[in-house]
Design an enzyme around this catalytic site. Structure first.
Site, PDB file in Angstrom:
ATOM      1  N   PRO A   1      10.100   0.462   3.743  1.00  0.00           N
ATOM      2  CG  PRO A   1      11.132   2.033   2.488  1.00  0.00           C
ATOM      3  CD  PRO A   1       9.898   1.240   2.536  1.00  0.00           C
ATOM      4  CD  GLU A   2       8.613  -1.132   9.756  1.00  0.00           C
ATOM      5  OE1 GLU A   2       8.509  -0.820  10.954  1.00  0.00           O
ATOM      6  OE2 GLU A   2       8.514  -2.301   9.356  1.00  0.00           O
TER       7      GLU A   2
ATOM      8  NE  ARG B   1       3.638  -5.138  -3.432  1.00  0.00           N
ATOM      9  CZ  ARG B   1       3.191  -5.584  -2.266  1.00  0.00           C
ATOM     10  NH1 ARG B   1       4.019  -5.805  -1.282  1.00  0.00           N
ATOM     11  NH2 ARG B   1       1.917  -5.799  -2.101  1.00  0.00           N
TER      12      ARG B   1
END
Length: 269
Positions: free
Chosen positions: A2-3, A109
């Site tokens: 997410p940015e 991750r």
DNA sequence: CGGGGCTCCTGTGCGC
DNA sequence: TGCGCACAGGAGCCCC
């Protein structure tokens, strides 16, 4: 993952859904994601806390709690925060709420980070952040000043959180396409008109990203587990070998600073 | 100091 | 089909 637009979308969702809700219990399925304090202490200090306020700076989400402490979340590549009626299978940490629902912290991750601190703004990472690109004070003039003397290539520079906050690999590529600037251009070689265009483009892609609730390329979902739709509007990101939306030239992909970078070799100069 | 490369992980998709 | 490798939206660290 997410940015800025994705984190902002999550912030808005959670602010609507969770303000005033209370944490009954915290289930830690993988303690690796908790950076501080240790898992047992983290759980102890969160139990009974109420969510008061949801803030964002760059890609960091800060949740102000009734205890006076801040729960700080960085989702990195694959983190998710999903308020739902059930425990999610892949959750790493689950906040059990007194309303009978759950705030699931998922992270495929295991790069994402949770922190419980007394003041989120004094975190080193937060202290070192560059300006917020959507803040009023971030003018084209300010951007121009920041670029002066930066010999590095413009695209990796946009990803540098100490230079400008919140832009990631996706929105950097889109902003450069929109402003018709090659990702490999030296930052200090950009002309006044190009800097203006890039400044506008950065604000535009971030605002549109928020408007369309983020880009769900791989596994991004909002605070309610729903996909965004900005991925449908992307012009160059992940479009290697596809025709440019403007000139039909094949989109090229190169590697810059270890990150994939797509651009139109004809439109961008 | 800036920049390059590697690292933390898991999962997927591609080429052979 | 199966295997190995490259790659994925982030950012810290080490090295030169």
């Amino acid at each position: 993952m997410p940015e800025l637009p994705e984190v902002e979308t999550i912030r808005r969702d959670l602010s609507k859904d969770l303000k005033g809700k209370k944490i009954k219990d915290v289930e830690v399925l993988n303690p690796k994601v908790i950076k501080e304090p240790k898992a047992a202490e983290f759980k102890r200090r969160l139990k009974g806390a109420t969510f008061k306020q949801f803030l964002r700076r760059a890609k960091v989400l800060a949740i102000k709690l009734s205890t006076g402490e801040d729960l700080v979340v960085h989702l990195r590549m694959t983190g998710q925060l999903v308020y739902a009626g059930k425990r999610e299978e892949k959750a790493r940490v689950i906040f059990v709420l007194t309303d009978g629902k759950y705030l699931n912290f998922n992270d495929q991750r295991l790069f994402a980070e949770l922190r419980l601190v007394s003041d989120w703004q004094s975190l080193k990472f937060v202290q070192g952040l560059g300006p917020e690109p959507l803040a009023k004070g971030f003018t084209a003039q300010k951007f121009k000043q920041l670029l002066e003397g930066k010999k590095t290539k413009i695209k990796p520079l946009l990803l540098d959180q100490t230079f400008i906050a919140g832009i990631g690999n996706l929105y950097a590529q889109e902003a450069l396409f929109l402003s018709a600037i090659l990702p490999t251009r030296a930052a200090n070689q950009l002309k006044g008109a190009e800097i203006k265009r890039l400044h506008r483009a950065i604000q535009k892609v971030l605002q549109e990203g928020i408007q369309y609730h983020g880009s769900s390329i791989d596994n991004y979902v909002n605070g309610r587990g729903k996909k965004g739709s900005y991925q449908l509007r992307l012009k160059v990101y992940a479009r290697k070998d596809e025709p440019c939306v403007k000139c039909r030239t094949k989109i090229q992909k190169i590697n810059l600073g270890g990150r994939g970078t797509c651009f139109c070799p004809r439109c961008q100069k």
